[in-house]
Design an enzyme around this catalytic site. Structure first.
Site, PDB file in Angstrom:
ATOM      1  N   LYS A 161     -14.729   7.957  -3.248  1.00 11.49           N
ATOM      2  CA  LYS A 161     -15.975   8.228  -2.530  1.00 11.49           C
ATOM      3  C   LYS A 161     -16.538   9.591  -2.924  1.00 11.49           C
ATOM      4  O   LYS A 161     -17.752   9.757  -3.126  1.00 11.49           O
ATOM      5  CB  LYS A 161     -15.729   8.186  -1.021  1.00 11.49           C
ATOM      6  CG  LYS A 161     -15.306   6.827  -0.501  1.00 11.49           C
ATOM      7  CD  LYS A 161     -14.645   6.941   0.873  1.00 11.49           C
ATOM      8  CE  LYS A 161     -13.887   5.667   1.214  1.00 11.49           C
ATOM      9  NZ  LYS A 161     -12.945   5.847   2.315  1.00 11.49           N
TER      10      LYS A 161
ATOM     11  N   LYS B  64       0.544  14.034   1.740  1.00 14.79           N
ATOM     12  CA  LYS B  64      -0.823  14.298   1.282  1.00 14.79           C
ATOM     13  C   LYS B  64      -1.064  15.799   1.085  1.00 14.79           C
ATOM     14  O   LYS B  64      -2.053  16.202   0.488  1.00 14.79           O
ATOM     15  CB  LYS B  64      -1.828  13.691   2.261  1.00 14.79           C
ATOM     16  CG  LYS B  64      -1.775  12.157   2.264  1.00 14.79           C
ATOM     17  CD  LYS B  64      -2.751  11.556   3.265  1.00 14.79           C
ATOM     18  CE  LYS B  64      -2.641  10.043   3.329  1.00 14.79           C
ATOM     19  NZ  LYS B  64      -3.176   9.359   2.138  1.00 14.79           N
TER      20      LYS B  64
ATOM     21  N   HIS C 173       0.799  -1.223   0.000  1.00 20.32           N
ATOM     22  CA  HIS C 173       0.000   0.000   0.000  1.00 20.32           C
ATOM     23  C   HIS C 173       0.833   1.274   0.000  1.00 20.32           C
ATOM     24  O   HIS C 173       0.270   2.367   0.105  1.00 20.32           O
ATOM     25  CB  HIS C 173      -0.929   0.027   1.220  1.00 20.32           C
ATOM     26  CG  HIS C 173      -2.098  -0.892   1.117  1.00 20.32           C
ATOM     27  ND1 HIS C 173      -3.244  -0.576   0.428  1.00 20.32           N
ATOM     28  CD2 HIS C 173      -2.289  -2.137   1.608  1.00 20.32           C
ATOM     29  CE1 HIS C 173      -4.096  -1.581   0.506  1.00 20.32           C
ATOM     30  NE2 HIS C 173      -3.550  -2.541   1.212  1.00 20.32           N
TER      31      HIS C 173
ATOM     32  N   LYS D  46      -8.696  13.282   4.887  1.00 20.82           N
ATOM     33  CA  LYS D  46      -7.800  12.125   4.817  1.00 20.82           C
ATOM     34  C   LYS D  46      -6.837  12.194   5.990  1.00 20.82           C
ATOM     35  O   LYS D  46      -6.773  13.204   6.704  1.00 20.82           O
ATOM     36  CB  LYS D  46      -7.034  12.088   3.498  1.00 20.82           C
ATOM     37  CG  LYS D  46      -6.286  13.369   3.162  1.00 20.82           C
ATOM     38  CD  LYS D  46      -5.672  13.310   1.778  1.00 20.82           C
ATOM     39  CE  LYS D  46      -6.712  13.506   0.698  1.00 20.82           C
ATOM     40  NZ  LYS D  46      -6.956  12.297  -0.093  1.00 20.82           N
ATOM     41  N   ARG D  47      -6.105  11.140   6.196  1.00 21.09           N
ATOM     42  CA  ARG D  47      -5.071  11.124   7.229  1.00 21.09           C
ATOM     43  C   ARG D  47      -4.101  12.283   7.005  1.00 21.09           C
ATOM     44  O   ARG D  47      -3.755  12.607   5.876  1.00 21.09           O
ATOM     45  CB  ARG D  47      -4.348   9.779   7.156  1.00 21.09           C
ATOM     46  CG  ARG D  47      -3.205   9.580   8.123  1.00 21.09           C
ATOM     47  CD  ARG D  47      -2.757   8.125   8.112  1.00 21.09           C
ATOM     48  NE  ARG D  47      -2.396   7.678   6.769  1.00 21.09           N
ATOM     49  CZ  ARG D  47      -1.157   7.704   6.286  1.00 21.09           C
ATOM     50  NH1 ARG D  47      -0.166   8.194   7.007  1.00 21.09           N
ATOM     51  NH2 ARG D  47      -0.904   7.250   5.068  1.00 21.09           N
TER      52      ARG D  47
END
Length: 817
Positions: free
Chosen positions: A665, A558, A364, A552-553
């Site tokens: 999503k 990110k 991942h 998100k985390r």
């Protein structure tokens, strides 16, 4: 079950049955009537009523499955971010409307009762939510599977934002019990730590015996996993750690009460908290204990279950597929070897063949810090027999690699399971597993060409791609009921079971009446989210503004910080009186948790909140922009946000995000994506076309080239680009905080470490990001054009169904029957 699927008499009879069951349970369980019961008590009664129906299916399905000698999947994951179970189970039973109407007759609001359920604290972010989606899809597709993990008593943590700072609070999600789980004490297993290994001869063979160990008891709890309108009910098995000693009475009677319960506490801490901080020795040790604890219990259970069917362990790969979700469960590989050799009497070669055919591995991440490595000395001490097996795997693999790469000691050392005193869990997976897959097309190519290129040259047949997906049933059919009804009215409800059907929505992007209805539903969802934001943060936002969402985390790659920098840029332009700056009023929404020991991530949360406080209290921008940070991000809060989002921020540094599932999503619910060519963004662009997504920034290859050069352009950009400098300087000039709290962020962008500034390359992408945001603003002003793109995003989301992912896994890797 909707009214139309039953006659009026049948529907009313079902309602009366439900009402009698709920009121009867309130009386029997709590000694109350519905009128004076608390909401929590009514929740329990309703949940048990639902559970009774599920139990009948579960028992029937397990009886059939246990009598059928088919292949079953055991999906090992450190996380399962399940979300609330009541609403999901009602949806899968197709009885949401029925229960809503029955409860309404009793003056009970189903939505209020659902809010009584705690989110199960079994995961953190995308890894755990993916595992939950996969269990849903496996059941929907009627494939036999078990999820296997840890029953964390406190989960990760409950996030509070206090003066802008993240504060970690315990998350006692089990304190009121968990209606949906069943304890299985008959399946308890012993897990052994420490001790030593004795060698002895038997029947002319050298054998090994683990002695003088400490024992922890693993008690399983099973949760039923329902499928949408299916008879299949799969199982999530979670292990709780127990001490074999309740209390040391000798110590207690001597008055040393703390010592009397010390062993019990040391054993049971294993299943207390998800991801204990591991920046110190004791944290690492606990994390390793957790990993071995749940995989050892699981492997023991799998073997005993297999043998109960009177099957030989030599047949194990024909009936069992074990899938390792990221590196956390990797210790299962030597643990199966241990059981096959020490308990089942197999030789090394036979055991290794079984292991190789049984295990598959999903990677991942390409981030080095996420590719787990453990000090071999720690493994030697904590798991002495397993450590011996790992050493032998390493020895044999080194022999093979030396033959494959003669004279290339550096390559052998890089690829070996053990190197520099550490065991590499990724290399152990690459050595042992029959399949290794990435989770998006780009990610898999990077694994082949960069991260695992040497292993790919040796085992090219092992490498596969299976792009991630999300379950449409929770993330659209449940989370956005109004939009689901609109879609069903247009193309029928086949898409709920068959993701391919969703593409039938594509022509409706050109239907003005449909677009208008689509837009009104989005506006209603935004109004509901605005109420939620007001109630939870005290910030009043305008539902008619664009909802720009990054959920998100919190991790530097990110790039939540890049979004914050864009917000500052826009704020500066408004204050400057730029004529274009006050168009397209926008609400910027963040939700994220940072790991407790991740200093920079927690500092970025503080920075975002300080930016929000400044902007939200500036009357010059009050009608133009608001910034919101929603605390304690969870599945249930995500359901509210995804239905209301206009713009989906997927802005990771290219090459760093393996896939992402938040992007899917949000796309599914009609949000347009602004993002880099990273992870599944590449495939989203392929599905929707260039006109319906906003792409910016460097490609993954350009990013990799910068890293390879060892020279970041960021320091020079800061020195020469006045737009960038003005934004970055707000970190240190007191604009948002007068205490110079954010110098570490400033230093990371401008100075860096070891001569490389801005490790995640925010500044080189900044102006491209501004340009893309300008395109977003222009498009959003054209409501019709925006809605057309929104409908296309929903219609083209079919490829990103987790049902499709599971079909791919089963066809390419598992071969479940």
């Amino acid at each position: 079950m909707k009214k139309g699927s039953l006659s009026a008499a049948e529907y009313n009879a079902r309602k009366e049955f439900i009402k009698n069951e709920v009121s009867g349970k309130v009386r029997r369980y709590f000694g109350k009537t519905v009128e004076n019961a608390t909401k929590r008590e009514i929740y329990t009664a309703v949940s048990f009523t639902i559970r009774d129906e599920i139990m009948e299916k579960w028992v029937s399905y397990r009886q059939t499955a246990d009598k059928t000698p088919g292949k079953e999947l055991y999906y090992l994951s450190f996380e399962f971010l399940m979300g609330r179970a009541m609403g999901n189970n009602l949806m899968n039973m197709t009885e949401t409307d029925l229960y809503r109407d029955a409860l309404a007759d009793m003056n009970i609001d189903l939505g209020d009762i659902e809010e009584q359920e705690n989110d199960a604290g079994l995961g953190n972010g995308g890894l755990g939510r993916l595992a939950a989606c996969f269990l849903d899809s496996l059941t929907n597709l009627e494939l036999p599977a078990f999820g296997c993990g840890i029953r964390y008593e406190y989960g990760l943590f409950r996030q509070k934002i206090v003066d802008g700072y993240q504060i970690e609070m315990p998350d006692p999600w089990l304190q009121s019990g968990n209606v949906w789980e069943i304890a299985r004490p008959e399946d308890m297993k012993e897990v052994h730590f420490g001790g030593r290994v004795e060698e002895y001869m038997e029947d002319g063979r050298l054998k090994f015996r683990h002695v003088d160990y400490n024992t922890v008891i693993a008690e399983p709890y099973d949760m039923p996993i329902t499928g949408f309108n299916t008879e299949t009910v799969n199982t999530l098995r979670l292990w709780k750690a127990l001490s074999p000693e309740v209390i040391d009475m000798n110590e207690f009677n001597r008055g040393d009460y703390a010592k009397a319960i010390e062993n019990k506490e040391l054993a049971e801490v294993i299943s207390k908290i998800l991801y204990p901080e591991d920046n110190h020795y004791e944290g690492k040790l606990l994390r390793l204990k957790q990993q071995y604890f749940f995989v050892s219990a699981t492997i023991q259970w799998i073997i005993s279950k297999h043998k109960q069917k009177h099957l030989s362990v030599f047949d194990l790969p024909d009936y069992v597929q074990i899938h390792i979700n990221d590196t956390h469960p990797t210790i299962a590989i030597p643990e199966l070897m241990r059981i096959l050799m020490d308990e089942e009497g197999l030789g090394w070669d036979d055991a290794w063949k079984i292991v190789g055919r049984t295990f598959a591995y999903t990677n991942h991440t390409i981030l080095c810090e996420a590719l787990e490595k453990w000090p071999m000395a720690m493994v030697d001490t904590l798991l002495p027999r397993v450590a011996q097996i790992i050493h032998e795997i390493d020895r044999r693999q080194r022999e093979y690699l030396c033959e494959r790469f003669p004279g290339d000691h550096g390559k052998v050392e890089y690829m070996a399971p053990i190197a520099n005193g550490q065991v590499s869990m990724a290399n152990l997976c690459l050595t042992a597993c029959h399949s290794v897959n990435g989770v998006a097309a780009l990610h898999t190519e990077i694994l082949k060409k960069e991260t695992f290129k040497d292993y790919y040259s040796v085992y090219p047949y092992k490498f596969k791609n299976v792009t991630n997906g999300v379950t449409f049933r929770r993330w659209l059919y449940k989370a956005n009921r109004s939009l689901s009804d609109l879609i069903c009215g247009a193309i029928g409800d086949g898409w709920v079971k068959d993701y391919r059907e969703l593409d039938k929505l594509t022509p409706y992007a050109d239907d003005a009446a449909f677009r208008d209805k689509f837009g009104k539903i989005k506006r209603d969802n935004k109004a509901r989210l605005a109420d939620y934001i007001l109630n939870n943060t005290g910030v009043e936002v305008d539902p008619d503004s664009m909802f720009d969402v990054q959920i998100k985390r919190l991790h530097e790659y990110k790039r939540q910080l890049l979004k914050a920098m864009h917000i500052i840029y826009r704020y500066q332009k408004i204050i400057d009186g730029h004529p274009d700056a006050n168009l397209s009023p926008t609400t910027f929404i963040f939700a994220a948790k940072a790991a407790p020991g991740y200093h920079m991530a927690k500092l970025i949360i503080k920075f975002i909140n300080d930016v929000a406080r400044k902007i939200n209290n500036d009357p010059r921008v009050k009608d133009i922009m608001k910034v919101v940070f929603i605390e304690n991000y969870s599945v249930s809060s995500a359901e509210k946000i995804v239905a209301a989002a206009d713009l989906s921020e997927q802005i990771s540094t290219a090459s760093k995000e393996a896939s992402g599932t938040g992007n899917m999503k949000l796309m599914l619910n009609g949000a347009l994506t602004i993002g880099t060519m990273d992870g599944a963004n590449v495939e989203i662009r392929e599905q929707v076309g260039d006109d319906n997504i906003f792409i910016f920034g460097m490609s993954s290859q350009e990013v990799l080239n910068i890293y390879a050069s060892g020279k970041s352009p960021s320091s020079e950009l800061y020195a020469t680009n006045q737009v960038i400098k003005r934004v970055v300087d707000t970190l240190i000039d007191g604009t948002f905080n007068s205490e110079n709290l954010f110098y570490d962020i400033y230093r990371s962008l401008v100075i860096g470490d070891h001569g490389f500034a801005d490790n995640y390359l925010l500044l080189p992408d900044f102006e491209s990001y501004l340009k893309a945001n300008g395109e977003v603003k222009m498009k959003y002003r054209d409501r019709d054009a925006w809605l057309r793109s929104a409908v296309i995003n929903t219609a083209k989301a079919g490829f990103f169904s987790s049902d499709r992912s599971i079909e791919d896994y089963n066809r390419e890797i598992w071969h479940l029957r």
